[in-house]
Design a protein around this motif. Structure first.
Motif, PDB file in Angstrom:
ATOM      1  N   UNK A   1      28.372  22.158  12.844  1.00 57.65           N
ATOM      2  CA  UNK A   1      27.115  21.466  13.110  1.00 57.65           C
ATOM      3  C   UNK A   1      27.368  20.341  14.099  1.00 57.65           C
ATOM      4  N   UNK A   2      27.653  19.149  13.599  1.00 53.39           N
ATOM      5  CA  UNK A   2      27.916  18.037  14.504  1.00 53.39           C
ATOM      6  C   UNK A   2      29.393  17.688  14.598  1.00 53.39           C
ATOM      7  N   UNK A   3      30.015  17.446  13.443  1.00 54.64           N
ATOM      8  CA  UNK A   3      31.361  16.885  13.461  1.00 54.64           C
ATOM      9  C   UNK A   3      32.423  17.973  13.470  1.00 54.64           C
ATOM     10  N   UNK A   4      33.388  17.894  14.391  1.00 60.57           N
ATOM     11  CA  UNK A   4      34.526  18.812  14.358  1.00 60.57           C
ATOM     12  C   UNK A   4      35.378  18.559  13.123  1.00 60.57           C
ATOM     13  N   UNK A   5      35.801  19.642  12.477  1.00 61.77           N
ATOM     14  CA  UNK A   5      36.665  19.553  11.308  1.00 61.77           C
ATOM     15  C   UNK A   5      38.084  19.909  11.726  1.00 61.77           C
ATOM     16  N   UNK A   6      39.032  19.052  11.375  1.00 62.54           N
ATOM     17  CA  UNK A   6      40.425  19.253  11.769  1.00 62.54           C
ATOM     18  C   UNK A   6      41.015  20.480  11.088  1.00 62.54           C
ATOM     19  N   UNK A   7      41.702  21.309  11.872  1.00 62.36           N
ATOM     20  CA  UNK A   7      42.371  22.496  11.327  1.00 62.36           C
ATOM     21  C   UNK A   7      43.891  22.333  11.357  1.00 62.36           C
ATOM     22  N   UNK A   8      44.452  22.220  12.554  1.00 60.70           N
ATOM     23  CA  UNK A   8      45.903  22.182  12.718  1.00 60.70           C
ATOM     24  C   UNK A   8      46.302  21.161  13.780  1.00 60.70           C
ATOM     25  N   UNK A   9      47.514  20.642  13.607  1.00 60.86           N
ATOM     26  CA  UNK A   9      48.166  19.875  14.654  1.00 60.86           C
ATOM     27  C   UNK A   9      49.504  20.522  14.957  1.00 60.86           C
ATOM     28  N   UNK A  10      49.775  20.758  16.211  1.00 56.33           N
ATOM     29  CA  UNK A  10      51.013  21.375  16.658  1.00 56.33           C
ATOM     30  C   UNK A  10      51.736  20.406  17.569  1.00 56.33           C
ATOM     31  N   UNK A  11      53.024  20.267  17.354  1.00 52.36           N
ATOM     32  CA  UNK A  11      53.843  19.400  18.194  1.00 52.36           C
ATOM     33  C   UNK A  11      55.132  20.127  18.553  1.00 52.36           C
TER      34      UNK A  11
ATOM     35  N   UNK B   1      46.605   8.270   9.547  1.00 52.19           N
ATOM     36  CA  UNK B   1      47.902   7.668   9.263  1.00 52.19           C
ATOM     37  C   UNK B   1      48.995   8.721   9.175  1.00 52.19           C
ATOM     38  N   UNK B   2      48.619   9.947   8.826  1.00 50.09           N
ATOM     39  CA  UNK B   2      49.627  10.995   8.714  1.00 50.09           C
ATOM     40  C   UNK B   2      49.835  11.659  10.068  1.00 50.09           C
ATOM     41  N   UNK B   3      50.730  11.168  10.835  1.00 56.13           N
ATOM     42  CA  UNK B   3      50.991  11.708  12.146  1.00 56.13           C
ATOM     43  C   UNK B   3      49.924  11.303  13.132  1.00 56.13           C
ATOM     44  N   UNK B   4      49.672  12.168  14.097  1.00 60.85           N
ATOM     45  CA  UNK B   4      48.803  11.806  15.200  1.00 60.85           C
ATOM     46  C   UNK B   4      47.440  12.470  15.127  1.00 60.85           C
ATOM     47  N   UNK B   5      47.116  13.136  14.047  1.00 58.02           N
ATOM     48  CA  UNK B   5      45.852  13.869  13.974  1.00 58.02           C
ATOM     49  C   UNK B   5      44.673  12.917  14.101  1.00 58.02           C
ATOM     50  N   UNK B   6      43.594  13.431  14.626  1.00 58.66           N
ATOM     51  CA  UNK B   6      42.385  12.650  14.838  1.00 58.66           C
ATOM     52  C   UNK B   6      41.272  13.232  13.990  1.00 58.66           C
ATOM     53  N   UNK B   7      40.522  12.349  13.328  1.00 56.22           N
ATOM     54  CA  UNK B   7      39.445  12.777  12.443  1.00 56.22           C
ATOM     55  C   UNK B   7      38.131  12.191  12.924  1.00 56.22           C
ATOM     56  N   UNK B   8      37.060  12.982  12.726  1.00 56.90           N
ATOM     57  CA  UNK B   8      35.755  12.609  13.238  1.00 56.90           C
ATOM     58  C   UNK B   8      34.779  12.204  12.147  1.00 56.90           C
ATOM     59  N   UNK B   9      33.886  11.301  12.524  1.00 60.00           N
ATOM     60  CA  UNK B   9      32.755  10.995  11.680  1.00 60.00           C
ATOM     61  C   UNK B   9      31.748  12.120  11.750  1.00 60.00           C
ATOM     62  N   UNK B  10      30.680  12.027  10.947  1.00 61.61           N
ATOM     63  CA  UNK B  10      29.697  13.103  10.863  1.00 61.61           C
ATOM     64  C   UNK B  10      28.809  13.225  12.091  1.00 61.61           C
ATOM     65  N   UNK B  11      28.820  12.243  12.974  1.00 59.15           N
ATOM     66  CA  UNK B  11      28.077  12.350  14.214  1.00 59.15           C
ATOM     67  C   UNK B  11      26.657  11.824  14.141  1.00 59.15           C
ATOM     68  N   UNK B  12      26.138  11.436  15.294  1.00 63.92           N
ATOM     69  CA  UNK B  12      24.754  10.984  15.447  1.00 63.92           C
ATOM     70  C   UNK B  12      24.095  11.851  16.504  1.00 63.92           C
TER      71      UNK B  12
END
Lengths: 109, 114
Positions: free
Chosen positions: A40-50, B98-109
């Motif tokens: 919908x709006x917000x992307x949901x995190x799946x994986x991080x690869x390094x 905080x766990x590594x470099x992953x980025x998390x998003x808010x629900x959006x406007x």
């Protein structure tokens, strides 16, 4: 100029099919690659690869990073209608992420 | 992991007005970001919100149009000023986990400018 390109742009499959989504990148100082699912709006995190974690798996989803080819793939096996979404790839360059164009996946019942 | 909230979730605004979007994280985070996603497009970084200093804007985005505040490590606001229909987009805030470099998003406007 840094860039992230995803292919295909869109894909329609039937439930039970396996799909492979591609992400290629050109960045100056690669640090990590992220995959997201956006319904919908917000992307949901799946994986991080390094460099130290080039392969990840969670249930029917898996992803591999090929640093030599500057690319990554996201595999989804036994697709379900709930997998229908836009899948985004993002590559970290310095402190920020550059997002790809996304692949729009539609899974038909 | 930290929970991030954003409000309003959607709004319809008139041309020429301004809207302030709030982003709240339930724990302290170092880096917060603001993105825009125009219809049918991918995410574009507007700026990095720096605590205690001015935001760092990406090419094509300026402080007069998108002023950002970051008064502490858990909160940030983005204002879309003097809006035009071209500003109709989804606006997203995000933070580095905080766990590594992953980025998390808010629900959006989801913003629609008439």
């Amino acid at each position: 100029e840094d860039k992230v390109v995803q292919s295909p742009l869109s894909l329609v499959v039937h439930e039970g099919d396996t799909v492979t989504l591609n992400c290629s990148y050109e960045v100056t100082n690669f640090r990590s690659l992220l995959w997201y699912k956006q319904e919908k709006k917000a992307p949901t995190f799946l994986f991080m690869l390094t460099s130290s974690g080039i392969e990840k798996k969670s249930g029917r989803l898996s992803s591999i990073l090929d640093k030599k080819e500057l690319s990554s793939i996201l595999n989804i096996t036994a697709t379900q209608t709930g997998d229908s979404a836009i899948y985004l790839c993002a590559v970290e360059e310095s402190y920020k992420y550059i997002f790809g164009t996304g692949t729009r996946l539609k899974v038909l019942a | 992991s930290a929970v991030i909230s954003q409000k309003p979730s959607r709004d319809i605004c008139q041309r020429g007005t301004s809207l302030t979007i709030q982003c709240q994280v339930d724990s302290q985070v170092t880096m917060m970001f603001w993105y825009r996603q125009q219809p049918g497009q991918s995410l574009t970084l507007i700026a990095t919100a720096n605590q205690g200093s001015e935001a760092t804007y990406e090419s094509g985005f300026v402080i007069d149009k998108f002023p950002i505040s970051r008064p502490n490590l858990t909160f940030s606001t983005l204002t879309v000023s003097n809006m035009s229909p071209e500003d109709s987009s989804i606006y997203l805030c995000s933070f580095r986990g905080t766990e590594g470099l992953a980025q998390y998003f808010g629900p959006g406007t989801r913003l629609l400018v008439l």
